[in-house]
Design an enzyme around this catalytic site. Structure first.
Site, PDB file in Angstrom:
ATOM      1  N   ILE A  39      32.198  -4.539  39.924  1.00 44.02           N
ATOM      2  CA  ILE A  39      31.062  -5.437  39.698  1.00 44.02           C
ATOM      3  C   ILE A  39      31.485  -6.718  38.977  1.00 44.02           C
ATOM      4  CG2 ILE A  39      29.364  -3.557  39.740  1.00 44.02           C
ATOM      5  CD1 ILE A  39      29.093  -3.765  36.743  1.00 44.02           C
ATOM      6  N   GLY A  40      32.552  -6.659  38.211  1.00 47.45           N
ATOM      7  CA  GLY A  40      33.050  -7.864  37.536  1.00 47.45           C
ATOM      8  C   GLY A  40      33.481  -8.918  38.543  1.00 47.45           C
TER       9      GLY A  40
ATOM     10  N   SER B 181      25.137   1.247  30.197  1.00 45.79           N
ATOM     11  CA  SER B 181      24.945   2.254  31.239  1.00 45.79           C
ATOM     12  C   SER B 181      23.774   3.147  30.858  1.00 45.79           C
ATOM     13  CB  SER B 181      26.202   3.119  31.368  1.00 45.79           C
ATOM     14  OG  SER B 181      25.933   4.290  32.114  1.00 45.79           O
TER      15      SER B 181
ATOM     16  N   GLY C 137      37.176  -8.026  32.721  1.00 46.49           N
ATOM     17  CA  GLY C 137      37.323  -7.041  33.797  1.00 46.49           C
ATOM     18  C   GLY C 137      36.854  -7.585  35.133  1.00 46.49           C
ATOM     19  N   ALA C 138      37.188  -8.860  35.407  1.00 44.73           N
ATOM     20  CA  ALA C 138      36.667  -9.529  36.607  1.00 44.73           C
ATOM     21  C   ALA C 138      37.550  -9.340  37.837  1.00 44.73           C
ATOM     22  CB  ALA C 138      36.478 -11.017  36.329  1.00 44.73           C
ATOM     23  N   ASN C 139      38.594  -8.529  37.727  1.00 46.29           N
ATOM     24  CA  ASN C 139      39.506  -8.373  38.864  1.00 46.29           C
ATOM     25  C   ASN C 139      39.082  -7.276  39.835  1.00 46.29           C
ATOM     26  OD1 ASN C 139      40.460  -6.726  36.510  1.00 46.29           O
ATOM     27  ND2 ASN C 139      41.747  -5.825  38.094  1.00 46.29           N
ATOM     28  N   THR C 140      38.032  -6.534  39.496  1.00 47.97           N
ATOM     29  CA  THR C 140      37.628  -5.414  40.354  1.00 47.97           C
ATOM     30  C   THR C 140      36.139  -5.115  40.202  1.00 47.97           C
ATOM     31  OG1 THR C 140      38.171  -3.121  40.941  1.00 47.97           O
ATOM     32  CG2 THR C 140      38.158  -3.641  38.608  1.00 47.97           C
TER      33      THR C 140
ATOM     34  N   TYR D  42      32.079   8.547  26.020  1.00 47.75           N
ATOM     35  CA  TYR D  42      31.647   7.454  26.908  1.00 47.75           C
ATOM     36  C   TYR D  42      30.207   7.065  26.589  1.00 47.75           C
ATOM     37  CZ  TYR D  42      30.385   4.823  31.089  1.00 47.75           C
ATOM     38  OH  TYR D  42      29.943   3.835  31.945  1.00 47.75           O
TER      39      TYR D  42
END
Length: 297
Positions: A31-32, A155, A26-29, A180
């Site tokens: 905190i990633g 979280s 998930g590095a495209n947006t 969640y």
């Protein structure tokens, strides 16, 4: 007041990662992406594991430009599909000589009820099962890359979670907040069990709360929740601030001898009683293996 100052001030270290390889899901947006930029600045080879290739390509350019590091690549990974996870891992195991840091960062939050390609409830499937399988498939390579670290982004919402082993996929009753919280509790229990199993291997594991971060994850909140978030915005973190604890767990030299703990604001934090239940952690581990049809002793 001090806690607020700590929250806002980025954690600072000149630790380098030259010659190291880092995978961030998930590095495209959010905190990633900010984690990718920071670790790229430290000289690491970065593999951005993303579901949306178009967004990943745009983020790739951003990470390279912001860090000045050209050794950054993207690779497609859909954590809601075990076939995609296996293809990704097979490619990494074939192409990469080492993986020194794995950051299980991607996630979905309070989304409407849905199922993954494998029939898992979406939040549990992406946030826990997908990363559980990915870690399993990359573990031999990670063990050959020691000292190595595995970081699971959880979280504070785990505090409101319970692991419903009898209805893990929330099929009898779905509450998106509870689902969640269950998935985030699973992240911490996975980290605890993993740390125990990896004792003495040179691989350490960490779980963390990034803070309440202004990210795309808010998109599934209802209008009332979004309004509440808007009111709370001055007390929330930007993506850069939210990435600090991930970066801390990835590079802080003092954590080399620590494993299995939970962090928030770049410091050890208290997790819920349920997050320290080793019996439930073991049962969740066994159930996860069974659901994924893997053997991981």
């Amino acid at each position: 007041m001090q806690a607020l100052r700590n929250m806002i001030r980025p954690w600072s270290s000149d630790a380098r990662l030259d010659g190291k390889t880092v995978i961030i899901t998930g590095a495209n947006t959010g905190i990633g992406k900010e984690t990718a930029i920071d670790l790229a600045k430290r000289g690491a080879r970065i593999i951005m594991a993303c579901r949306d290739t178009e967004k990943a390509d745009a983020a790739l350019k951003e990470v390279k430009d912001a860090s000045g590091n050209q050794d950054v690549v993207t690779s497609r990974l859909d954590l809601a599909d075990s076939k995609s996870i296996r293809e990704f891992a097979e490619n990494i195991n074939k192409e990469e000589k080492q993986v020194n840091i794995l950051i299980n960062n991607a996630g979905v939050m309070v989304c409407p009820y849905g199922k993954t390609a494998d029939g898992f409830e979406m939040q549990l499937g992406v946030n826990h099962m997908g990363h559980f399988l990915l870690t399993y498939l990359l573990l031999d390579l990670i063990k050959r890359s020691t000292p190595a670290r595995i970081i699971n982004v959880s979280s504070m919402a785990h505090q409101w979670g319970t692991i419903n082993l009898e209805d893990i996929n929330s099929e009898k009753n779905y509450d998106k907040q509870k689902a969640y919280s269950q998935s985030k509790l699973a992240n911490i229990l996975f980290t605890r069990s993993l740390a125990k199993k990896l004792e003495g291997s040179g691989v350490t594991a960490y779980a963390l709360h990034p803070g309440v971060v202004q990210t795309e994850l808010w998109r599934h909140l209802n209008k009332f929740q979004q309004a509440a978030m808007w009111v709370a915005k001055p007390f929330t973190k930007t993506s850069v601030q939210g990435a600090q604890t991930s970066i801390y767990c990835a590079v802080a030299p003092e954590l080399e001898t620590e494993s299995g703990k939970y962090y928030s604001d770049c410091t050890p934090a208290k997790c819920s009683q349920a997050a320290m239940d080793d019996e439930v952690a073991q049962r969740l581990w066994e159930l996860s293996c069974k659901m994924l049809s893997i053997t991981w002793e």
